[in-house]
Enzyme design. Structure first.
Site, mmCIF file in Angstrom:
data_model
loop_
_atom_site.group_PDB
_atom_site.id
_atom_site.type_symbol
_atom_site.label_atom_id
_atom_site.label_comp_id
_atom_site.label_asym_id
_atom_site.label_seq_id
_atom_site.Cartn_x
_atom_site.Cartn_y
_atom_site.Cartn_z
ATOM 1 N N PHE A 125 0.741 -1.162 -0.145
ATOM 2 C CA PHE A 125 -0.009 -0.223 -0.248
ATOM 3 C C PHE A 125 0.839 1.216 0.161
ATOM 4 O O PHE A 125 1.964 1.463 0.301
ATOM 5 C CB PHE A 125 -0.935 0.096 1.250
ATOM 6 C CG PHE A 125 -2.372 0.154 1.102
ATOM 7 C CD1 PHE A 125 -2.925 -0.775 0.064
ATOM 8 C CD2 PHE A 125 -3.274 1.052 1.583
ATOM 9 C CE1 PHE A 125 -4.326 -0.741 -0.081
ATOM 10 C CE2 PHE A 125 -4.430 1.121 1.254
ATOM 11 C CZ PHE A 125 -5.246 0.256 0.424
ATOM 12 N N GLN A 239 -7.616 14.717 4.218
ATOM 13 C CA GLN A 239 -7.124 13.692 3.402
ATOM 14 C C GLN A 239 -8.191 13.566 2.248
ATOM 15 O O GLN A 239 -9.370 13.277 2.251
ATOM 16 C CB GLN A 239 -7.020 12.365 3.898
ATOM 17 C CG GLN A 239 -6.139 11.245 2.884
ATOM 18 C CD GLN A 239 -5.536 10.366 3.329
ATOM 19 O OE1 GLN A 239 -6.360 9.411 3.769
ATOM 20 N NE2 GLN A 239 -4.357 10.385 3.691
ATOM 21 N N HIS A 241 -8.549 11.478 -0.791
ATOM 22 C CA HIS A 241 -8.183 10.360 -1.502
ATOM 23 C C HIS A 241 -7.962 10.483 -2.740
ATOM 24 O O HIS A 241 -9.061 10.907 -3.605
ATOM 25 C CB HIS A 241 -9.000 8.990 -1.131
ATOM 26 C CG HIS A 241 -8.599 7.812 -1.252
ATOM 27 N ND1 HIS A 241 -8.419 7.208 -2.669
ATOM 28 C CD2 HIS A 241 -8.367 6.796 -0.591
ATOM 29 C CE1 HIS A 241 -7.969 6.027 -2.704
ATOM 30 N NE2 HIS A 241 -7.836 5.400 -1.436
ATOM 31 N N LEU A 255 -15.386 5.630 -3.177
ATOM 32 C CA LEU A 255 -14.290 5.287 -3.251
ATOM 33 C C LEU A 255 -13.746 4.264 -4.238
ATOM 34 O O LEU A 255 -14.330 3.216 -4.206
ATOM 35 C CB LEU A 255 -13.617 4.817 -1.711
ATOM 36 C CG LEU A 255 -12.436 4.461 -1.479
ATOM 37 C CD1 LEU A 255 -11.482 5.764 -1.438
ATOM 38 C CD2 LEU A 255 -12.117 3.797 0.018
ATOM 39 N N GLU A 258 -7.244 1.979 -2.879
ATOM 40 C CA GLU A 258 -5.861 1.907 -3.204
ATOM 41 C C GLU A 258 -5.448 0.644 -3.334
ATOM 42 O O GLU A 258 -4.309 0.403 -4.077
ATOM 43 C CB GLU A 258 -5.216 2.501 -1.820
ATOM 44 C CG GLU A 258 -3.776 2.974 -2.157
ATOM 45 C CD GLU A 258 -3.231 3.870 -0.921
ATOM 46 O OE1 GLU A 258 -3.939 4.512 -0.442
ATOM 47 O OE2 GLU A 258 -1.943 3.532 -0.678
ATOM 48 N N ARG A 314 -0.973 9.377 -0.410
ATOM 49 C CA ARG A 314 -2.114 9.738 -0.987
ATOM 50 C C ARG A 314 -2.002 11.330 -1.349
ATOM 51 O O ARG A 314 -2.701 11.717 -1.935
ATOM 52 C CB ARG A 314 -3.192 9.653 0.033
ATOM 53 C CG ARG A 314 -3.589 8.176 0.006
ATOM 54 C CD ARG A 314 -4.611 7.743 1.020
ATOM 55 N NE ARG A 314 -4.785 6.353 1.009
ATOM 56 C CZ ARG A 314 -5.830 5.797 1.725
ATOM 57 N NH1 ARG A 314 -6.339 6.277 2.707
ATOM 58 N NH2 ARG A 314 -6.155 4.609 1.682
ATOM 59 N N HIS A 379 -11.715 12.123 2.226
ATOM 60 C CA HIS A 379 -11.567 10.844 2.605
ATOM 61 C C HIS A 379 -11.630 10.532 4.193
ATOM 62 O O HIS A 379 -12.235 9.597 4.674
ATOM 63 C CB HIS A 379 -10.785 10.060 1.838
ATOM 64 C CG HIS A 379 -10.633 8.613 2.165
ATOM 65 N ND1 HIS A 379 -11.697 7.798 2.078
ATOM 66 C CD2 HIS A 379 -9.578 7.894 2.635
ATOM 67 C CE1 HIS A 379 -11.281 6.534 2.268
ATOM 68 N NE2 HIS A 379 -9.873 6.449 2.655
ATOM 69 N N ARG A 414 -2.286 10.628 6.551
ATOM 70 C CA ARG A 414 -2.411 9.374 6.927
ATOM 71 C C ARG A 414 -2.059 8.357 5.762
ATOM 72 O O ARG A 414 -2.600 8.463 4.594
ATOM 73 C CB ARG A 414 -3.946 8.877 7.365
ATOM 74 C CG ARG A 414 -4.093 7.533 7.807
ATOM 75 C CD ARG A 414 -5.509 7.407 8.302
ATOM 76 N NE ARG A 414 -6.549 7.477 7.348
ATOM 77 C CZ ARG A 414 -6.745 6.373 6.308
ATOM 78 N NH1 ARG A 414 -6.292 5.028 6.513
ATOM 79 N NH2 ARG A 414 -7.737 6.705 5.648
#
Lengths: 617, 273
Positions: A125, A239, A241, A255, A258, A314, A379, A414
């Site tokens: 990730f 954040q 995304h 969403l 990822e 991100r 997000h 994050r």
């Protein structure tokens, strides 16, 4: 309580948990297991909280796929991903305890995907040096919440109040004393006499029009805390995304995990270029693949090959998609193309089943055959309620916060996968410490009767006001203000205008009016949420205006660079004399040994010689 | 898959159609009322490309009926909150696109099997009560030194695949809604319904589970009531093969362990009850 409140159902508990997502349920289970009488209230049905939408996985250095991993590398990745602005002690607890929290879920019945040897599999990730995310296809959040839900309903001393909304916290001599809540189905009122309250209410995505967040995310936890005298922190870090759906309009913001990039998804612009190779920032220089050939070797498990640049953090990927659009190389609906179709059909179906379904059913796109169109979507809130890193208690005795509701672990950005682990680690910690706090109390705090009556009047007012603003209208205006003024890319003029508009909205929200009664009335529910969203948005906008630099998720066109002076301070918000006061406070200083880990080469941190298993100072 | 694949769209670019295929306006007949009384109310809604039924309900709330009760959460088919009967078919409103529905007014009604709280919202608490009664996962001890060192069960993916299918359940209760035993025969006290057959299957077939729920599946679960019409499987938005992969294998297990005379004798010999 006296006869005056006889239309209110009263409950006396040791610990009240607000929210039944991952953090709330994990907190409630822990608190009850420590023998504290525990109640958990959730705005939704049990098992439907926003955690259910988490897709990619839960980050934990289990070392099942890559033995070079350990808690120190996870710690290092988290701190670097936060742009050095998070609380290093929270990052340390998190990295050390996440593996045990994952294994514990397995003992409670969770069925994580396996690797070839039969252990929990881990996927790569963004921002994680090694394969680290325990997962279940692309529905990890569902597995997490169902496991915790089944555990919770079979735990003694734990009561669940479904579809119940907390509207007010009460204190006694500075300590937390309880809360008022109402039942969304019937409108019935509940008064919880509670010696400790854990806020686990998630974030505030509904302040924005395009968000991956569910309706529940209305900043309740932040607003309740602020109004009870607790501090908020890092509210400017929101954040976006990088990969939300952008088409059709009805699903914009939804969403796209990822995990698509983790499984080899390629980002291309309208000219077909794989643009992420051009966006590797200095802090990650030399850590990502230089060309497509190296990416292919990495996908083939070549340990010497480096990760694809699509797996940058991100903040970096979202900004890159934005910049490509600014340069006129965006996709037709203002995003980029994300392509996984080059992989084997069966593999895509196995690893990303809900993405296949989501695009097929909602966009008419077969992702095994053609690229997806994606763009940034609101997000996650890195900011939230400021807590003690060890106990998760706020500056208000007896008031705790965990998960997205709390600040500290993620700083300016994050990492994907660090949210589910955050929920588990700090959910458990908050439950444990809330139970201990209650145990050590000499006398039970009492709720002031008059305050309850005032709170009930406030709650009922929108149903009784003949004239007043429509909460649906205010919500829509609020989303426009935030999209216009305090989006991913920010500048002073826009934010100042947004703050003016938010202050105006705040005034108008003092008098709301809705038709209908107390039985399942969404207009009334929204009237409860709108002031929370405006308050939270004001905290975001004012913090964002104050931080005159760009760092992580906070990007300013008028201050495009990082500024060292801002590099070791957090913006803290508290109520002073009825006004929202913002101050900068120094971030906790990092001891030398900790700084060494952060600065070290990953291979170095990985080696046993470096003391991978050694306990921290 | 709930909706048939749109073959005409497969060849188009990912941007999708620019014009709403269903036209600019749609008529909705939405059930309004409570447990005692109610009727269908008509609303006109301006449509957008890709619009789903839940979007239309939100439009109605924002402009025409702020107190229209609708339960929803994720609007992505992941939470199972927005179950309703759309043109008589049990559906998640968030995954039902207007352009996939036949021409004419769109009927939206609450699930029939559960008591209505208000408008489209049902009281589904009966389901939560069933779940509490089911013996939860009963994990075995870690056995080998490798397991103990890792702190994990060593399980092969092939052995877990079957259980993971059942764990996809989002608890939308559409299977409960269409189950004849519940919907038409009101056997709430005799049969826990397909959702909970799948819950049993999810723990009972877990490779690391030590529990034995055969008696429970027969007695409290009432698996004998299922006559395998597969209506539950047809409506499952998570595509779980509820009947073939869950209920039928469990019926076989119950039959062989509970009613097979040889097995009963063997149990007596071994002193098991």
């Amino acid at each position: 309580m006296t006869e005056d409140l006889d239309n209110v159902t009263e409950h006396t508990v040791d610990v009240l948990v607000v929210g039944a997502g991952g953090a709330g349920l994990r907190a409630a289970i822990q608190s009850a297991e420590e023998s504290a009488e525990t109640a958990v209230v959730t705005k939704s049905l049990l098992g439907k909280a926003h955690t259910v939408m988490a897709e990619g996985g839960c980050a934990a250095a289990l070392r099942n796929v890559d033995e070079r991993d350990n808690w120190k590398v996870h710690f290092r990745d988290t701190v670097r991903g936060s742009k050095l602005l998070n609380d290093w002690r929270m990052a340390e607890y998190h990295a050390k305890e996440a593996p045990d929290r994952v294994r514990e879920l397995e003992k409670w019945g969770a069925t994580f995907d396996r690797n070839e040897e039969g252990w929990i599999n881990q996927r790569p990730f963004g921002g994680h040096e090694y394969n680290r995310l325990a997962h279940v296809g692309d529905r990890t959040g569902l597995e997490l919440i169902r496991t915790l839900q089944d555990k919770a309903v079979h735990t003694d001393d734990l009561d669940v109040f479904q579809e119940t909304t907390v509207t007010k916290l009460f204190k006694d001599g500075g300590r937390i004393a309880g809360a008022l809540a109402y039942d969304r189905d019937t409108g019935g009122l509940h008064l919880f006499q509670a010696d400790a309250v854990i806020l686990a209410g998630g974030g505030f995505g509904q302040c924005y029009k395009y968000t991956s967040n569910s309706w529940e995310y209305t900043g309740d936890g932040m607003a309740l805390a602020y109004e009870a005298g607790a501090e908020l922190m890092d509210m400017e870090f929101v954040q976006f995304h990088p990969t939300g759906m952008v088409w059709p309009p009805s699903v914009r913001g939804l969403l796209v995990t990822e995990g698509v990039r983790g499984e080899g998804g390629i980002l291309r612009n309208s000219e077909g270029e794989r643009f992420m190779f051009d966006y590797v920032p200095p802090i990650y220089e030399g850590e990502f693949a230089a060309d497509e050939d190296e990416v292919l070797r990495w996908l083939d498990d070549d340990d010497d090959a480096r990760r694809p640049p699509e797996l940058l953090t991100r903040d970096v990927v979202a900004k890159a998609i934005h910049d490509e659009n600014e340069a006129g190389r965006g996709s037709p609906h203002g995003g980029a193309f994300l392509d996984i179709s080059w992989r084997d059909d069966e593999y895509i179906h196995k690893k990303l089943p809900s993405m296949v379904e989501q695009f097929e059913e909602l966009a008419g796109v077969d992702i095994t055959e053609e690229p997806m169109e994606v763009g940034p979507t609101m997000h996650y809130a890195m900011g939230g309620v400021r807590v003690d890193p060890e106990t998760e208690m706020t500056n208000v005795p007896g008031l705790f916060a965990a998960g997205e509701n709390a600040a500290g672990l993620h700083g300016a950005n994050r990492l994907g996968g660090n949210s589910l682990s955050d929920l588990l680690v700090f959910g458990k910690r908050s439950g444990e410490h809330a139970a201990t706090y209650v145990e050590e109390l000499d006398d039970a705090p009492a709720i002031d009767h008059d305050e309850v009556e005032t709170a009930i009047d406030e709650l009922m007012a929108p149903l009784e006001n003949d004239e007043g603003a429509d909460p649906y209208d205010l919500h829509e205006e609020l989303q426009e203000v935030m999209d216009e003024g305090v989006q991913m890319i920010r500048e002073a003029d826009n934010m100042e205008a947004a703050i003016d508009q938010l202050e105006d909205l705040w005034e108008r929200a003092r008098k709301l009016s809705v038709p209908g009664g107390t039985s399942y009335n969404p207009g009334w529910h929204r009237a409860v949420h709108v002031p929370n969203m405006i308050l939270t948005s004001l905290a975001v906008a004012r913090s964002a205006l104050m931080r005159e630099e760009s760092r992580g998720a906070h990007v300013r066109t008028d201050f495009p660079e990082k500024d060292e002076e801002w590099g070791d301070v957090n913006i803290v918000i508290r109520e002073e004399d009825g006004e929202m006061s913002l101050v900068t406070e120094p971030s906790p200083e990092r001891p030398e040994k900790i700084q060494e880990i952060i600065d070290a080469d990953p291979e170095e941190v990985s080696s046993e010689a470096y003391g991978a298993k050694e306990v921290m100072p | 898959m709930a909706a048939p694949a749109e073959t005409t769209q497969a060849d188009q670019p990912s941007s999708g159609p620019e014009e709403p295929p269903r036209g600019g306006q749609a008529t909705f007949e939405v059930w309004r009322g409570d447990e005692d009384d109610g009727e269908f109310e008509t609303f006109e809604v301006e449509t957008q490309p890709g619009m789903v039924v839940l979007d239309a309900m939100h439009e109605i709330q924002a402009d025409q009926a702020p107190d229209l009760a609708v339960r929803w959460n994720c609007k992505a088919g992941k939470c199972g909150s927005c179950s309703a009967e759309v043109n008589g078919h049990p559906k998640l409103m968030c995954m039902t696109r207007l352009e996939d529905l036949e021409e004419g007014p769109i009927h939206v009604a609450p699930m029939k099997t559960f008591p209505v709280e208000k408008d489209l919202v049902c009281d589904v608490s009966w389901n939560y009560e069933q779940n509490e009664e089911i013996e939860p996962f009963d994990g075995r001890e870690l056995e080998t030194p490798a397991e103990k060192e890792k702190g994990e069960f060593r399980m092969q993916q092939e052995d877990l695949d079957r259980v993971q299918e059942f764990r996809k359940c989002i608890e939308c209760y559409l299977c409960q809604d269409v189950c004849h035993v519940l919907r038409n025969h009101d056997k709430y006290d005799a049969f826990q319904g397909p959702r909970f057959m799948i819950r049993y299957a999810g723990v009972e077939m877990h490779p690391a589970d030590d529990g034995d729920r055969v008696e429970e599946i027969w007695d409290e679960g009432g698996i004998g009531y299922c006559n395998i019409t597969k209506c539950c499987t047809d409506v499952c938005p998570a595509d779980i093969e509820i009947t073939d992969n869950g209920i039928i294998p469990m019926k076989e297990r119950v039959a062989s362990e509970k009613f097979d005379p040889l097995a009963m004798l063997w149990q007596k010999v071994r002193g098991e009850d």
